[in-house]
Scaffold this motif. Sequence first.
Motif, short mmCIF file in Angstrom:
data_model
loop_
_atom_site.label_atom_id
_atom_site.label_comp_id
_atom_site.label_asym_id
_atom_site.label_seq_id
_atom_site.Cartn_x
_atom_site.Cartn_y
_atom_site.Cartn_z
N ALA A 51 0.81 -1.22 0.00
CA ALA A 51 0.00 0.00 0.00
C ALA A 51 0.85 1.27 0.00
N SER A 52 2.04 1.22 0.56
CA SER A 52 2.92 2.39 0.59
C SER A 52 3.76 2.42 -0.69
N PRO A 53 3.50 3.39 -1.58
CA PRO A 53 4.28 3.45 -2.82
C PRO A 53 5.78 3.60 -2.58
N GLU A 54 6.14 4.34 -1.54
CA GLU A 54 7.57 4.53 -1.25
C GLU A 54 8.24 3.23 -0.84
N LEU A 55 7.58 2.46 0.02
CA LEU A 55 8.17 1.19 0.46
C LEU A 55 8.19 0.19 -0.69
N GLY A 56 7.12 0.13 -1.45
CA GLY A 56 7.10 -0.76 -2.61
C GLY A 56 8.21 -0.44 -3.59
N ALA A 57 8.43 0.85 -3.84
CA ALA A 57 9.50 1.28 -4.75
C ALA A 57 10.88 0.93 -4.20
N ALA A 80 4.00 -9.69 -0.76
CA ALA A 80 2.71 -9.11 -0.42
C ALA A 80 2.63 -8.77 1.07
N ASP A 81 2.12 -7.59 1.33
CA ASP A 81 1.94 -7.10 2.70
C ASP A 81 0.67 -7.72 3.28
N LEU A 82 0.82 -8.51 4.32
CA LEU A 82 -0.33 -9.15 4.96
C LEU A 82 -1.28 -8.14 5.60
N ASP A 83 -0.85 -6.92 5.78
CA ASP A 83 -1.67 -5.90 6.43
C ASP A 83 -2.45 -5.04 5.43
N LEU A 84 -2.56 -5.48 4.18
CA LEU A 84 -3.32 -4.72 3.18
C LEU A 84 -4.78 -4.62 3.60
N PRO A 85 -5.41 -3.49 3.30
CA PRO A 85 -6.85 -3.39 3.55
C PRO A 85 -7.64 -4.19 2.52
#
Length: 123
Positions: free
Chosen positions: A8-14, A50-55
Amino acid sequence: MDVLIVEASPELGALWARHLERAGANVRLACDDRAAIAALETSPVDMIVADLDLPGTGAMAVADYAAYRHPDALVVFVTASSFFSDGSVFADSANACAVLPKRTAPEDIAAIVTYHGARTAKS
């Protein structure tokens, strides 16, 4: 190796993407479960981070869809929660190969993804 990052965080994903690209991966980013499933509908992947904390329906829905659509794809889950610290995610997701704390260093995430990606390429 083709990798889909669902964060969900574009910065962390990037940030994760840059480290994976340095390791030779082709990376696509998705900011939520819907975007990830849409990406999986159009092209295969070898690995998913994949982030398990996704909404929403979240990372488990992405993993389930990937297991159906691309059964050889493996999933590295990341989470800030301790909910799956007992390892139960492996019972809930047949394609899970690792669960990491979200604070894991990006270079370590890249190393784990690369390791599991190479392992699946050999089988």
